[in-house]
Design an enzyme around this catalytic site. Structure first.
Site: not given
Ligand code: GCW
Length: 716
Positions: A305, A379, A407
């Site tokens: 990311e 995720d 989240e």
């Molecule tokens: O779940 C996603 C999140 C990001 C997060 C990323 C990760 C810290 O939306 O906010 O960043 O994973 O785990 O690196």
């Protein structure tokens, strides 16, 4: 006047640091409220007595015991050393000759285990809380207090316990400006501006809470944070926190931005094989250890990311991790390297990318590296199958990463107990190398003698009075600690313990509370992502539904990429006919997930694309089943609401009201998820709703138009 004074005294006596916030939730599961009279009689003999030499951990253990007994029993007679008294709760280690003379089986308890035993010392009947190391005594004290908090007998005790994992850490996604990424409980509790000069007493309560559930480390900064925390003036602040946490057996860790040598060191590169880069890190890590001699180590998110990493220099994750691990090794530090990677340029199923990248590196990491793997391959969705990397890297220590902050499960307001989700993942059988190799076993079994093991939980803690944004989210912090201590633990007894400690021992309260908790996560799955759907949330902040989103730059950011619904059917084909992600699992697992007849309903659309008319085990079509599940989820929230209504007056009003209001928000938002999702999928499937299931309140465009730019927790 007398009356007035008595009242004043009463009020003042309630104004102890924890008591001042009585029943706001600040006290967490360490409320230590008075036990009922019958129990007070049964516990009458308990007297705190410490016979271990004073040390920071022994002192806080003794203080906690006194605090607990005072609160629970209304009195806390204490003694230090001297003759043993009848009923004494004796704290000590083998360093205390009187403990040593009992010949207790301490050896197999390791550095952090403890033993609680009814015994006789010098003719007196006592309870011994003993350990090899002082921190074990502290853990034993919390366990002993839990016995009283959950109204257990203190007679004939014979308890031994030791953690099954070594590194049990929280990951705070906290930036230095106190913004918490994916945080729903206010700002970061780290008040950096006032550190190191002012140490908020809250840091001590944080340490107490963590120690009470066996957490022994905390990563203070976000995996996405900049490198500033590694600057000297910030290390002084980190040191101040480390000092508060040390007596509680908690080490501090930091995140390391891979490009720090460029940003802080002025180098032209962060190439891990460049000697200057390695030298910069070595000097930086040496500096950290000069400031914090027992520093735990570093956590890195690389090439994920947008974060920098070794791939930027055509190096592998192992090259990057090992360079840092080598610098940490002389100090006994651990490097946690995340496997949460997927690349924009890579068109392959996102589900497969971490495995593809990491599995070939098995055996290539240094001994002090823990590869940190999320529970599922995408995720932290409400439901995912276990990550295929578990069991697939037998020569590499893997640690679990769970997300405690919700989240994807309704932020702070939705009641969703994650214990059941974690249990489901931990007891999943990887069949690697053989049947019975559960994820828990893989985590617990060192890859070679002495190799490191661990579990991380992305914290849900913030500056809110109740710490976690809601009363019930405290249960997730609590449960994480319990699973990190024992990955074979069960969600229900953990919920029972938490409920009794948090809401009081009345079974008329704890029974419905536990029942609500145990069904709560499945309810969220049903009203958000039933039947193996996933990643259907709105963009960016992830608040609310967005199954229609299909226009984001990267394909795998779009909900439409995940559900693949069209006029004919729905679901992601990960079988051999599709992306073949199933092949990353051991054969028996792949055979089950990949077979339409054997795949569990709960994972159907995760692995298969099926026509809308596909017959489910229920006899309904998948389209009908989808609608039924959405409604089932909403109904479950309504049932929780009425369950909670029945508890009015049985628990303190303030917390009761907060939960009632949150449940009402949850009901509305569950309805929003249901309606928006049904409206969207119906626009694609063009099928009628099954009989008895109401049409969404509005048309699809109405849901699409909902825009909440200020929803909390967004990344920056
Ligand atoms: O779940 C996603 C999140 C990001 C997060 C990323 C990760 C810290 O939306 O906010 O960043 O994973 O785990 O690196």
């Amino acid at each position: 006047m007398r009356r007035f004074l008595a009242l004043l005294l009463l009020l003042l006596s309630a104004a102890t640091p924890l008591g001042a916030h009585a029943e706001t939730g600040y006290d967490l599961w360490l409320r230590y409220q008075p036990v009922e009279d019958e129990w007070r009689v049964r516990y009458a003999a308990a007297t705190a007595q410490v016979i271990a030499p004073s040390s920071p951990a022994i002192d806080v253990a003794f203080d906690e015991l006194i605090r607990g007994l005072e609160g629970l029993l209304g009195r806390a007679p204490t003694r230090r050393d001297g003759a043993i008294g009848d009923g004494a709760i004796v704290l000590g280690t083998e360093k205390s000759p009187r403990i040593a003379s009992l010949g207790l089986p301490l050896a197999r308890l390791g550095n952090e285990g403890y033993l609680i035993r009814s015994a006789t010392i010098e003719g007196k009947r006592v309870t011994v809380i003993a350990a090899n190391r002082d921190v074990g005594v502290l853990y034993g004290v919390f366990r002993f207090l839990k016995l009283i908090q959950t109204r257990q007998s203190l007679d004939a005790l014979d308890i031994t316990d030791a953690p099954k994992l070594q590194v049990r850490v929280l990951n705070h996604w906290d930036n230095l400006d106190r913004h918490v990424e994916r945080g729903y409980a206010g700002q970061s509790i780290w008040d950096w501006q006032k550190l190191p000069g002012y140490k908020d007493p809250r840091y001590t309560d944080y340490a107490r809470a963590n120690a009470s559930i066996g957490i022994n480390g905390t990563v203070l900064t976000n995996v996405n944070a900049n490198a500033d925390v590694l600057r000297p003036e910030w290390l002084e602040k980190v040191k101040a926190l480390a000092e508060v946490f040390r007596p509680y057996g908690i080490k501090v860790y930091l995140t390391a931005r891979f490009s720090a040598p460029i940003e802080l060191g002025g180098l032209k590169t962060a190439d891990p094989l460049d000697p200057q880069v390695a030298a910069w890190w070595k000097a930086k890590i040496d500096e950290i250890y000069r400031v914090i001699p027992d520093f735990g180590g570093l956590l890195v998110k690389a090439n994920s990311e947008g974060q920098p990493g070794p791939n930027d220099y055509k190096r592998t994750h192992a090259d990057g991790a090992n360079m840092l691990a080598d610098a940490l090794a002389p100090h006994g530090g651990t490097l946690m390297w995340r496997a949460f990677v997927y690349a924009a340029e890579n068109p392959d199923d996102r589900h497969k990318q971490a495995y593809t990248e990491f599995q070939p590196l098995d055996g290539k990491f240094r001994d002090n590296v823990l590869v940190q793997v999320k529970n599922g391959a995408i995720d932290f969705q409400p439901r995912e199958p276990f990550h295929p990397l578990f069991g697939a890297m037998p020569k590499t220590p893997l640690m679990m990463e769970f997300q405690i902050t919700k989240e994807y499960l309704g932020f702070a307001t939705h009641l969703a107990y994650l214990g059941t989700m974690w249990e489901e993942v931990l007891e999943a059988d990887t069949f690697r190398p053989r049947k019975g190799s559960t994820v828990a076993k893989i985590l617990e079994t060192p890859v070679e003698a002495g190799a490191v093991t661990g579990m991380a939980g992305v914290a849900n803690i913030g500056s809110d009075m109740n710490w976690t944004g809601s009363q019930f989210d405290q249960a997730n912090w609590y449960a994480f600690g319990r699973f990190a201590w024992d990955p074979d633990a069960q969600a229900e007894p953990i919920a029972r313990d938490w409920a009794a400690m948090t809401w009081g021992g009345d079974p008329a309260v704890t029974r419905p509370v536990v029942a609500m908790m145990m069904g709560s996560r499945e309810a969220v799955v049903d009203y958000m992502t039933p039947l193996g759907l996933g990643h259907l949330m709105a963009t960016g902040h992830h608040y609310g539904p967005g199954p229609w989103v299909a226009d984001l730059a990267r394909p795998e950011w779009n909900p439409a990429y995940y559900h693949k619904a069209d006029a004919v059917g729905i679901g992601f084909d990960r079988t051999a006919k599709g992306t073949n992600a199933v092949a990353q699992y051991a054969r028996p697992v792949a055979a089950q997930f990949g077979d339409l007849k054997r795949v569990p309903d709960a994972l159907l659309l995760w692995f298969h694309h099926v026509p809308w008319e596909h017959r489910m085990r229920s006899g309904r079509s998948v389209w009908e089943e989808l609608v039924v599940r959405y409604d089932r989820g909403v109904d479950a929230v309504k049932a929780m609401e009425s369950e909670w209504d029945g508890l009015k007056g049985k628990i303190d009003d303030r917390r009761w009201t907060e939960v009632r209001d949150f449940l009402s928000i949850q009901r509305q938002e569950a309805g929003w998820w249901r309606d928006a999702s049904v409206a969207y999928f119906q626009s694609v499937s063009k099928r009628p709703l099954p009989a008895g299931h109401a049409a969404p309140a509005h048309d699809l465009d109405w849901y699409k138009a909902i825009n909440t730019p200020y929803a909390p927790g967004n990344g920056k």
